[in-house]
Design a protein around this motif. Structure first.
Motif, PDB file in Angstrom:
ATOM      1  N   LEU A 163       0.848  -1.203   0.000  1.00 47.05           N
ATOM      2  CA  LEU A 163       0.000   0.000   0.000  1.00 47.05           C
ATOM      3  C   LEU A 163       0.878   1.246   0.000  1.00 47.05           C
ATOM      4  CD1 LEU A 163      -2.670  -1.060   2.651  1.00 47.05           C
ATOM      5  CD2 LEU A 163      -2.801  -1.232   0.156  1.00 47.05           C
ATOM      6  N   ALA A 164       0.431   2.276  -0.741  1.00 47.11           N
ATOM      7  CA  ALA A 164       1.162   3.543  -0.767  1.00 47.11           C
ATOM      8  C   ALA A 164       0.905   4.280   0.542  1.00 47.11           C
ATOM      9  CB  ALA A 164       0.707   4.392  -1.954  1.00 47.11           C
ATOM     10  N   LEU A 165       1.961   4.797   1.128  1.00 43.95           N
ATOM     11  CA  LEU A 165       1.856   5.414   2.449  1.00 43.95           C
ATOM     12  C   LEU A 165       2.523   6.784   2.427  1.00 43.95           C
ATOM     13  CD1 LEU A 165       1.161   5.172   5.492  1.00 43.95           C
ATOM     14  CD2 LEU A 165       3.408   4.103   5.815  1.00 43.95           C
ATOM     15  N   ASP A 166       1.796   7.786   2.860  1.00 41.46           N
ATOM     16  CA  ASP A 166       2.361   9.129   3.050  1.00 41.46           C
ATOM     17  C   ASP A 166       2.294   9.390   4.559  1.00 41.46           C
ATOM     18  OD1 ASP A 166       3.186  11.699   3.002  1.00 41.46           O
ATOM     19  OD2 ASP A 166       1.703  12.421   1.575  1.00 41.46           O
ATOM     20  N   HIS A 167       3.435   9.366   5.229  1.00 38.85           N
ATOM     21  CA  HIS A 167       3.417   9.344   6.700  1.00 38.85           C
ATOM     22  C   HIS A 167       4.312  10.426   7.278  1.00 38.85           C
ATOM     23  CE1 HIS A 167       7.499   7.580   6.908  1.00 38.85           C
ATOM     24  NE2 HIS A 167       7.146   7.001   5.779  1.00 38.85           N
ATOM     25  N   SER A 168       4.031  10.784   8.511  1.00 39.93           N
ATOM     26  CA  SER A 168       4.873  11.723   9.246  1.00 39.93           C
ATOM     27  C   SER A 168       4.703  11.440  10.738  1.00 39.93           C
ATOM     28  CB  SER A 168       4.498  13.171   8.926  1.00 39.93           C
ATOM     29  OG  SER A 168       3.137  13.420   9.231  1.00 39.93           O
ATOM     30  N   VAL A 169       5.711  11.843  11.508  1.00 36.87           N
ATOM     31  CA  VAL A 169       5.693  11.704  12.969  1.00 36.87           C
ATOM     32  C   VAL A 169       6.011  13.078  13.545  1.00 36.87           C
ATOM     33  CG1 VAL A 169       6.687  10.515  14.961  1.00 36.87           C
ATOM     34  CG2 VAL A 169       6.469   9.309  12.772  1.00 36.87           C
ATOM     35  N   ARG A 170       5.061  13.651  14.292  1.00 37.64           N
ATOM     36  CA  ARG A 170       5.247  15.022  14.775  1.00 37.64           C
ATOM     37  C   ARG A 170       4.553  15.225  16.121  1.00 37.64           C
ATOM     38  NH1 ARG A 170       3.954  16.700   9.013  1.00 37.64           N
ATOM     39  NH2 ARG A 170       5.978  17.153   8.062  1.00 37.64           N
ATOM     40  N   THR A 171       5.064  16.193  16.846  1.00 36.02           N
ATOM     41  CA  THR A 171       4.340  16.696  18.006  1.00 36.02           C
ATOM     42  C   THR A 171       3.328  17.719  17.512  1.00 36.02           C
ATOM     43  OG1 THR A 171       5.861  18.535  18.374  1.00 36.02           O
ATOM     44  CG2 THR A 171       6.428  16.427  19.420  1.00 36.02           C
ATOM     45  N   PRO A 172       2.331  18.075  18.338  1.00 35.62           N
ATOM     46  CA  PRO A 172       1.390  19.127  17.909  1.00 35.62           C
ATOM     47  C   PRO A 172       2.094  20.425  17.535  1.00 35.62           C
ATOM     48  CG  PRO A 172       0.503  17.956  19.788  1.00 35.62           C
ATOM     49  CD  PRO A 172       1.903  17.442  19.594  1.00 35.62           C
ATOM     50  N   ALA A 173       3.122  20.786  18.273  1.00 33.03           N
ATOM     51  CA  ALA A 173       3.837  22.029  17.959  1.00 33.03           C
ATOM     52  C   ALA A 173       4.540  21.922  16.608  1.00 33.03           C
ATOM     53  CB  ALA A 173       4.847  22.342  19.062  1.00 33.03           C
ATOM     54  N   GLU A 174       5.160  20.755  16.357  1.00 33.58           N
ATOM     55  CA  GLU A 174       5.837  20.553  15.075  1.00 33.58           C
ATOM     56  C   GLU A 174       4.839  20.552  13.915  1.00 33.58           C
ATOM     57  OE1 GLU A 174       9.568  17.770  16.667  1.00 33.58           O
ATOM     58  OE2 GLU A 174       7.704  16.874  15.942  1.00 33.58           O
ATOM     59  N   ALA A 175       3.706  19.886  14.139  1.00 34.36           N
ATOM     60  CA  ALA A 175       2.680  19.863  13.091  1.00 34.36           C
ATOM     61  C   ALA A 175       2.171  21.262  12.816  1.00 34.36           C
ATOM     62  CB  ALA A 175       1.531  18.950  13.513  1.00 34.36           C
ATOM     63  N   ARG A 176       1.963  22.022  13.869  1.00 29.64           N
ATOM     64  CA  ARG A 176       1.463  23.395  13.697  1.00 29.64           C
ATOM     65  C   ARG A 176       2.495  24.260  12.977  1.00 29.64           C
ATOM     66  NH1 ARG A 176      -0.221  27.415  18.708  1.00 29.64           N
ATOM     67  NH2 ARG A 176      -1.269  29.020  17.436  1.00 29.64           N
ATOM     68  N   LYS A 177       3.760  24.103  13.331  1.00 33.33           N
ATOM     69  CA  LYS A 177       4.816  24.884  12.690  1.00 33.33           C
ATOM     70  C   LYS A 177       4.933  24.526  11.205  1.00 33.33           C
ATOM     71  CE  LYS A 177       9.764  25.989  13.125  1.00 33.33           C
ATOM     72  NZ  LYS A 177      10.187  25.516  11.798  1.00 33.33           N
TER      73      LYS A 177
END
Length: 814
Positions: A111-125
């Motif tokens: 399966l094609a996967l577009d992934h990321s691992v972030r804290t809320p602050a990192e995601a917001r930034k």
């Protein structure tokens, strides 16, 4: 098996169970569209949650979040899984290990996967730095883990989006514009990208983001359905191809149509185009509203200061009866009464186009909901307003589309419905039929000073291809429709006759000029008889140019324009009473004479390559095809045409235009016949070969020592054809009464290396003599006319002509 059964199977068997359940869901014939997308998303949710729960044992402050299309709960068969592993930052190493335990099972299933691992602050930034990331997070949906963590991110991202809307929406608009520039308009492309092209799924997502900003909103009517239809087509495309593709390629369209239960590929494209049209129009309205709101916010503080804090009153400028301008849009006056004024929609549209302003969405909708239908025939004012609208140039396009979006055009002109969003499977045409008709009116508006009846020119431009919605010859069908429409909108009997004639013969001038011998009196007389009057000829000339310019770059050039102008001049002379005399053979130029004498004396071919400067393209049109003029003089002998054409094909020279004629030599030269070939050629790639090489190969071709067919076959074998669109079969016809001195055989085929060689060989085998020929290429289509005679120089008997045409067609089909 029910959706619950499928989920249970997936939950109970791990990855293999999910794969089996997924396959079963995708192959269920009874479920498709939104239910299948939602079921696939739910199935995937449960599987991923099942992966997350044991993998996250002992890991706190973490959640799994779906974003983007998956976040919206819309999974097509080959969609990427857009996932965010959100964590509070307290244990990065544990989160990294958790990510591995989540991502690898997804990859193991292919399966094609577009992934990321972030804290809320990192995601917001990241969202603040990249508007695309922010758009994906607007659709964030909790899958597993800490619900509060996901909810906090959603709330923060949405608040940021609304607070930053004055800055981010212009960025988003710019991204949409750049993408449209790269990908084109979905509703006009034969192989559209359902996601990236303008009017596609990305634009639909952008409209959702604008609505989430609370700054403006898109027109809702029909928008959800349009988006659903594009998603359904993408689902069928994924299933048909087995690939994660958004491009609706020509070779896939029949299968996709069948998957959706549609009649054929044209029906599929019309539905796609209509959906894209809804999204494009909604985008235009929405971005216009965004601009208006942002301008208002920028100006309001200054106005309030000037007015002492009072609320400014929008200025309204009259444009026409019942029509005013307000905030850069055309709206209805407060006293306007559409229910009592059936001409108001046309009057408002004409006023908007003349002012170069958009029609307000709310004004159009009000008129569509309340305006009474026009009586039959239309009152004079309605006809005049239609002509004014059509004659307003480029602004006509947007105004017309606004009326069309709310169904007003089909109400005014019921026959419009058959051409609406109708595709044209022809590389020369760049528009659908309906848009081509409006583009022709726009082009005709630039030519109205050349005709005495600009109203007839503009209406003929609007109607000239109206017959394409009917079976058979569209010019014949269009003549009948145009007669009815012209009478309905109030033209008198004489004008109706002119309009129907223009529609019937709108291709007459361009086809005659490029495919017939203009020195043949029969050619000119036949056009004069069809046209009838000088005023009609004047209108037809302007319509021909407007039609060609609105078709695409391959349909018009200064060369084609000069041929049409020459034909019009000759026909005009006949209509004025001048009887065309039998033409004397054209006197050779000094260079022609030199080449002919040298060819006659050396008993061999003589060549001259003469470079042509690149012409300046006319506005909206195109210049001459790039290339050089190739002059060849050859002593009259059999098989000259296939030999020359074959040598050019072997040397990868494309023939753009070609003429062949016998040349009369000067009186002081012995009696003899020399053939003169005057062709325009261009290299497929690389540089042109030297004339000496061409001549050497031509000598070998004429004496039979150069195996042209073998050389071409070897080249074809070395470069196998790629899979793609299958061209329609060639067609060969005999043009009746086209000439008194020769039989005219017309060939329409897909242009390809060696095509002219094959035609020449077939004519040679048929025992006919090519007296002259007129070759033209429109995009990938070759349209060639050959004037052939018997060995004694007489036209072919009818039976022989028909037999020759059949044989030639069979040869080209083989």
């Amino acid at each position: 098996m029910t959706g619950t059964d499928v989920r249970t199977e997936a939950e109970g068997s791990g990855p293999s169970g999910y794969a089996a359940a997924r396959l079963r869901l995708l192959t269920e014939g009874a479920r498709s569209g939104p239910p299948r997308r939602a079921a696939l998303a739910e199935l995937t949710d449960d599987w991923l949650a099942g992966l997350f729960t044991p993998a996250a044992q002992g890991v706190h402050g973490v959640s799994l979040v779906a974003v983007g299309g998956y976040g919206r709960g819309e999974l097509s068969p080959r969609s990427d899984l857009d996932l965010l592993l959100l964590h509070d930052g307290s244990d990065p190493s544990a989160v990294a290990a958790l990510a591995d335990r989540l991502w690898y099972p997804v990859w193991d299933l292919g399966l094609a996967l577009d992934h990321s691992v972030r804290t809320p602050a990192e995601a917001r930034k990241t969202a603040t730095e990249d508007v695309k990331v922010q758009l994906g997070l607007l659709d964030a949906r909790h899958l597993a883990g800490d619900v509060g963590l996901t909810a906090g991110l959603r709330t923060t991202v949405l608040a940021d989006w609304r607070n930053q809307a004055p800055k981010r929406l212009p960025e988003l608009r710019e991204l949409c514009a750049e993408r449209a520039e790269r990908q084109g308009e979905l509703r006009y492309l034969l192989e559209p990208d359902l996601k990236e092209a303008r009017g596609g799924l990305r634009d639909a997502t952008a409209l959702r983001a604008v609505a989430a900003s609370w700054l403006a909103d898109a027109p809702r009517e029909g928008l959800a359905d349009a988006r659903r239809r594009l998603l359904d087509v993408r689902d069928a495309l994924h299933l048909a191809t087995g690939r994660a593709t958004d491009r609706l390629a020509l070779q896939e369209q029949d299968q996709v149509a069948a998957e959706l239960g549609l009649l054929d590929a044209d029906t599929l494209l019309r539905q796609v185009y209509e959906a894209a049209g809804v999204i494009s129009y909604a985008s235009d309205v929405t971005w216009r509203e965004v601009g208006r709101v942002l301008r208002s916010r920028a100006v309001r503080p200054r106005l309030r200061a000037m007015l002492g804090g009072g609320k400014p009153v929008a200025e309204r400028s009259p444009l026409a009866e019942g029509v005013v301008e307000q905030d850069g849009e055309v709206v209805l006056a407060r006293a306007a009464r559409p229910e009592r004024d059936p001409v108001l929609p046309l009057r408002a549209a004409a006023a908007a186009a003349q002012a170069g302003l958009p029609l307000s969405l709310y004004a159009v909708r009000r008129m569509a909901a309340t305006a009474r239908p026009l009586p039959t025939p239309w009152p004079a004012e309605a006809r005049e307003q239609l002509v004014t609208l059509l004659g307003s140039g480029r602004p006509t396009v947007d105004v017309w589309e606004a009326l069309e979006a709310e169904g007003l055009i089909s109400r005014l002109l019921p026959d419009w419905e058959r051409v609406r969003f109708r595709p044209q499977r022809n590389a020369v045409h760049i528009w659908t039929v309906d848009r081509h008709l409006i583009e022709t009116a726009v082009r005709a508006s630039e030519l109205t000073r050349r005709v005495s009846r600009p109203d007839l020119l503009l209406v003929a431009a609007l109607l000239h291809d109206i017959g394409k919605g009917w079976p058979g010859d569209h010019s014949v069908a269009g003549e009948i429709i145009a007669k009815d429409v012209a009478a309905r909108i109030g033209f008198d009997r004489a004008d109706v006759a002119v309009l129907s004639l223009l529609v019937r013969h709108h291709l007459l001038l361009i086809e005659t000029a490029t495919r017939r011998d203009l020195d043949d009196p029969a050619t000119v007389r036949s056009v004069a008889e069809a046209v009838g009057t000088q005023s009609t000829l004047e209108l037809l000339h302007a319509l021909t140019e407007a039609d060609a310019l609105a078709t695409g770059p391959a349909a018009w050039s200064s060369w084609r324009g000069s041929l049409v102008t020459d034909l019009v001049r000759r026909v005009s002379a006949v209509l004025a009473g001048d009887v065309p005399e039998e033409p004397e053979p054209a006197a050779p130029t000094a260079e022609h004479e030199r080449l002919a004498i040298e060819a006659y004396r050396t008993r061999g071919p003589v060549l001259a390559l003469r470079a042509q400067p690149e012409p300046v393209a006319e506005e909206g049109g195109s210049g001459e095809p790039l290339g050089v003029e190739l002059l060849i003089a050859v002593p009259d002998q059999p098989a000259v045409l296939p030999a020359v054409a074959g040598v050019l094909a072997v040397h990868r020279l494309t023939v753009r235009t070609a003429e062949l004629r016998a040349l009369r030599l000067p009186d002081d030269v012995e009696d003899g016949s020399v053939l003169l070939l005057n062709w325009r050629v261009a290299a497929e790639y690389g540089s042109l070969p030297q004339a000496t090489r061409l001549r050497a190969d031509l000598v070998r071709a004429l004496d039979g020592t150069l195996d042209i067919a073998g050389r071409l076959a070897e080249r074809d074998a070395a470069y196998p054809r790629r899979r793609g669109w299958t061209a329609p079969p060639p067609r060969v016809t005999v043009a009746p009464a086209a000439s008194h001195h020769a039989t005219v055989i017309e060939v329409r085929a897909q242009d390809a290396p060696g095509l002219l060689h094959r035609i020449g060989m077939a004519l040679e085998k048929a025992g006919v003599r090519v007296r002259s020929m007129h070759v033209s290429t429109l995009g990938s289509n070759a349209v060639d006319a050959f004037y052939v005679t018997t060995g004694t120089g007489a036209p072919l008997p009818a039976e022989d002509a028909a037999s020759t045409a059949r044989t030639l067609e069979e040869t080209l089909r083989a």
